[in-house]
Design a protein around this motif. Sequence first.
Motif, PDB file in Angstrom:
ATOM      1  N   ARG A  12      24.126 -28.438 -14.341  1.00 14.27           N
ATOM      2  CA  ARG A  12      22.736 -28.106 -14.016  1.00 14.27           C
ATOM      3  C   ARG A  12      22.449 -26.620 -14.226  1.00 14.27           C
ATOM      4  NH1 ARG A  12      23.180 -31.140  -8.298  1.00 14.27           N
ATOM      5  NH2 ARG A  12      23.578 -33.217  -9.121  1.00 14.27           N
ATOM      6  N   VAL A  13      23.493 -25.821 -14.256  1.00 15.19           N
ATOM      7  CA  VAL A  13      23.341 -24.380 -14.431  1.00 15.19           C
ATOM      8  C   VAL A  13      23.335 -24.004 -15.915  1.00 15.19           C
ATOM      9  CG1 VAL A  13      24.380 -22.118 -13.962  1.00 15.19           C
ATOM     10  CG2 VAL A  13      24.397 -23.895 -12.196  1.00 15.19           C
ATOM     11  N   TRP A  14      24.271 -24.539 -16.687  1.00 15.17           N
ATOM     12  CA  TRP A  14      24.456 -24.111 -18.069  1.00 15.17           C
ATOM     13  C   TRP A  14      23.810 -25.018 -19.099  1.00 15.17           C
ATOM     14  CZ3 TRP A  14      25.624 -19.352 -17.679  1.00 15.17           C
ATOM     15  CH2 TRP A  14      26.440 -18.909 -16.641  1.00 15.17           C
ATOM     16  N   ASP A  15      23.466 -26.234 -18.725  1.00 17.29           N
ATOM     17  CA  ASP A  15      22.863 -27.159 -19.674  1.00 17.29           C
ATOM     18  C   ASP A  15      21.354 -27.235 -19.485  1.00 17.29           C
ATOM     19  OD1 ASP A  15      25.028 -28.175 -21.344  1.00 17.29           O
ATOM     20  OD2 ASP A  15      25.873 -28.875 -19.450  1.00 17.29           O
ATOM     21  N   SER A  93      21.398 -38.292  -7.753  1.00 21.79           N
ATOM     22  CA  SER A  93      22.258 -37.124  -7.985  1.00 21.79           C
ATOM     23  C   SER A  93      21.998 -36.459  -9.329  1.00 21.79           C
ATOM     24  CB  SER A  93      23.735 -37.503  -7.851  1.00 21.79           C
ATOM     25  OG  SER A  93      24.084 -38.472  -8.801  1.00 21.79           O
ATOM     26  N   PHE A  94      21.811 -37.236 -10.396  1.00 24.50           N
ATOM     27  CA  PHE A  94      21.689 -36.617 -11.718  1.00 24.50           C
ATOM     28  C   PHE A  94      20.291 -36.059 -11.974  1.00 24.50           C
ATOM     29  CE2 PHE A  94      21.068 -36.438 -16.299  1.00 24.50           C
ATOM     30  CZ  PHE A  94      22.176 -35.701 -16.680  1.00 24.50           C
ATOM     31  N   ASP A  95      19.298 -36.916 -12.094  1.00 25.28           N
ATOM     32  CA  ASP A  95      17.964 -36.463 -12.495  1.00 25.28           C
ATOM     33  C   ASP A  95      17.319 -35.542 -11.463  1.00 25.28           C
ATOM     34  OD1 ASP A  95      17.283 -38.452 -15.004  1.00 25.28           O
ATOM     35  OD2 ASP A  95      18.475 -39.446 -13.475  1.00 25.28           O
ATOM     36  N   MET A  96      17.372 -35.934 -10.190  1.00 20.50           N
ATOM     37  CA  MET A  96      16.764 -35.099  -9.146  1.00 20.50           C
ATOM     38  C   MET A  96      17.519 -33.774  -9.016  1.00 20.50           C
ATOM     39  SD  MET A  96      14.057 -36.642  -8.193  1.00 20.50           S
ATOM     40  CE  MET A  96      13.575 -35.871  -6.660  1.00 20.50           C
ATOM     41  N   PHE A  98      19.041 -32.193 -11.494  1.00 22.25           N
ATOM     42  CA  PHE A  98      18.600 -31.359 -12.615  1.00 22.25           C
ATOM     43  C   PHE A  98      17.201 -30.810 -12.373  1.00 22.25           C
ATOM     44  CE2 PHE A  98      22.124 -32.212 -15.451  1.00 22.25           C
ATOM     45  CZ  PHE A  98      22.078 -31.143 -16.340  1.00 22.25           C
ATOM     46  N   LEU A  99      16.282 -31.643 -11.879  1.00 24.53           N
ATOM     47  CA  LEU A  99      14.916 -31.158 -11.621  1.00 24.53           C
ATOM     48  C   LEU A  99      14.929 -30.031 -10.595  1.00 24.53           C
ATOM     49  CD1 LEU A  99      12.754 -34.419 -11.544  1.00 24.53           C
ATOM     50  CD2 LEU A  99      12.906 -32.716 -13.374  1.00 24.53           C
ATOM     51  N   ALA A 100      15.748 -30.177  -9.561  1.00 24.87           N
ATOM     52  CA  ALA A 100      15.819 -29.148  -8.517  1.00 24.87           C
ATOM     53  C   ALA A 100      16.421 -27.853  -9.059  1.00 24.87           C
ATOM     54  CB  ALA A 100      16.633 -29.660  -7.328  1.00 24.87           C
ATOM     55  N   ALA A 104      14.234 -24.586  -9.942  1.00 25.27           N
ATOM     56  CA  ALA A 104      14.462 -23.361  -9.167  1.00 25.27           C
ATOM     57  C   ALA A 104      14.653 -22.159 -10.094  1.00 25.27           C
ATOM     58  CB  ALA A 104      15.684 -23.531  -8.258  1.00 25.27           C
ATOM     59  N   LYS A 105      15.296 -22.388 -11.219  1.00 26.27           N
ATOM     60  CA  LYS A 105      15.512 -21.312 -12.194  1.00 26.27           C
ATOM     61  C   LYS A 105      14.183 -20.696 -12.642  1.00 26.27           C
ATOM     62  CE  LYS A 105      17.000 -20.436 -16.862  1.00 26.27           C
ATOM     63  NZ  LYS A 105      18.113 -20.277 -17.683  1.00 26.27           N
ATOM     64  N   TYR A 106      13.144 -21.537 -12.729  1.00 27.74           N
ATOM     65  CA  TYR A 106      11.832 -21.069 -13.205  1.00 27.74           C
ATOM     66  C   TYR A 106      10.821 -20.883 -12.068  1.00 27.74           C
ATOM     67  CZ  TYR A 106      13.918 -22.805 -17.539  1.00 27.74           C
ATOM     68  OH  TYR A 106      14.764 -23.045 -18.595  1.00 27.74           O
ATOM     69  N   GLY A 107      11.273 -21.037 -10.820  1.00 27.00           N
ATOM     70  CA  GLY A 107      10.379 -20.862  -9.687  1.00 27.00           C
ATOM     71  C   GLY A 107       9.516 -22.070  -9.371  1.00 27.00           C
ATOM     72  N   PHE A 108       9.913 -23.259  -9.831  1.00 27.69           N
ATOM     73  CA  PHE A 108       9.161 -24.485  -9.558  1.00 27.69           C
ATOM     74  C   PHE A 108       9.767 -25.220  -8.368  1.00 27.69           C
ATOM     75  CE2 PHE A 108       8.712 -24.746 -14.448  1.00 27.69           C
ATOM     76  CZ  PHE A 108       7.562 -23.977 -14.452  1.00 27.69           C
ATOM     77  N   ALA A 109       8.913 -25.840  -7.583  1.00 24.33           N
ATOM     78  CA  ALA A 109       9.382 -26.673  -6.474  1.00 24.33           C
ATOM     79  C   ALA A 109       9.715 -28.059  -7.020  1.00 24.33           C
ATOM     80  CB  ALA A 109       8.310 -26.776  -5.403  1.00 24.33           C
ATOM     81  N   ALA A 110      10.848 -28.581  -6.605  1.00 24.90           N
ATOM     82  CA  ALA A 110      11.266 -29.925  -7.041  1.00 24.90           C
ATOM     83  C   ALA A 110      10.526 -30.982  -6.232  1.00 24.90           C
ATOM     84  CB  ALA A 110      12.766 -30.078  -6.852  1.00 24.90           C
ATOM     85  N   PRO A 111      10.405 -32.178  -6.788  1.00 25.40           N
ATOM     86  CA  PRO A 111       9.800 -33.272  -6.023  1.00 25.40           C
ATOM     87  C   PRO A 111      10.655 -33.596  -4.802  1.00 25.40           C
ATOM     88  CG  PRO A 111      10.139 -33.912  -8.329  1.00 25.40           C
ATOM     89  CD  PRO A 111      10.808 -32.595  -8.125  1.00 25.40           C
ATOM     90  N   SER A 112      10.030 -34.199  -3.817  1.00 26.08           N
ATOM     91  CA  SER A 112      10.727 -34.586  -2.594  1.00 26.08           C
ATOM     92  C   SER A 112      11.820 -35.610  -2.894  1.00 26.08           C
ATOM     93  CB  SER A 112       9.728 -35.187  -1.602  1.00 26.08           C
ATOM     94  OG  SER A 112      10.415 -35.761  -0.520  1.00 26.08           O
ATOM     95  N   LYS A 113      12.926 -35.482  -2.181  1.00 22.12           N
ATOM     96  CA  LYS A 113      14.005 -36.464  -2.326  1.00 22.12           C
ATOM     97  C   LYS A 113      13.794 -37.661  -1.394  1.00 22.12           C
ATOM     98  CE  LYS A 113      17.676 -33.731  -4.313  1.00 22.12           C
ATOM     99  NZ  LYS A 113      19.081 -33.411  -4.320  1.00 22.12           N
ATOM    100  N   ASP A 114      12.706 -37.659  -0.638  1.00 24.00           N
ATOM    101  CA  ASP A 114      12.363 -38.821   0.184  1.00 24.00           C
ATOM    102  C   ASP A 114      11.837 -39.913  -0.743  1.00 24.00           C
ATOM    103  OD1 ASP A 114      12.969 -37.315   2.414  1.00 24.00           O
ATOM    104  OD2 ASP A 114      10.892 -36.723   2.771  1.00 24.00           O
ATOM    105  N   GLY A 115      12.088 -41.143  -0.423  1.00 28.96           N
ATOM    106  CA  GLY A 115      11.552 -42.234  -1.220  1.00 28.96           C
ATOM    107  C   GLY A 115      12.233 -42.428  -2.560  1.00 28.96           C
ATOM    108  N   ILE A 116      13.517 -42.088  -2.649  1.00 27.67           N
ATOM    109  CA  ILE A 116      14.268 -42.285  -3.893  1.00 27.67           C
ATOM    110  C   ILE A 116      14.752 -43.742  -3.952  1.00 27.67           C
ATOM    111  CG2 ILE A 116      16.364 -41.676  -5.178  1.00 27.67           C
ATOM    112  CD1 ILE A 116      14.519 -39.358  -5.219  1.00 27.67           C
TER     113      ILE A 116
END
Length: 176
Positions: A12-15, A93-96, A98-100, A104-116
């Motif tokens: 999630r850091v380098w890819d 674990s994978f998609d959420m 990566f989104l988080a 975060a790298k670009y200052g965006f808030a990730a979607p809630s992990k509730d309701g997965i």
Amino acid sequence: AVIDLETTGFSRVWDYIIEFAGVIYDEDTGEQLSEFQEYAKPGKKISAKITEITGINALTVQNARTEQQVLGDFLEWIAVNKVDKIGGHNVKSFDMGFLAERGAKYGFAAPSKDGIIDTLYICRAMTKAGKLDVENHKQVTLAAHFGIEYQAHSALDDVKAWIRIYEALGLHKTKE
């Protein structure tokens, strides 16, 4: 919304995320309400292995916008559509993740992990309970088990196949 991402690897850091896809659909009617699909140009070379898996290569993304631009629009699409549940296969674990991390790298808030709704975990539990008999819990295996043909590792095709798997598992709402 059902989402899927294709990436240049597992870090999630380098890819980088190289394809974003999502479908919002009505569980009651099965109607597709909104769709998002876009490639993103990564900040590194796409390896032959990733191209082999996803079919995405340098030519696919040569005129694409940056990961930051597409990610911002994808997260906005999720927010504007007031998505309260996110489904996918290994999405928790994978998609959420990566989104988080990439968000975060670009200052965006990730979607809630509730309701997965993650069919990987659901299918593992169903197998353990004797309600599902499959060789493994990969999405392609589940699709084959239910007679669903699709192009695996094309993010939008993965999303549309997931909806059919979810329905085949009997997890969707049904009209009475």
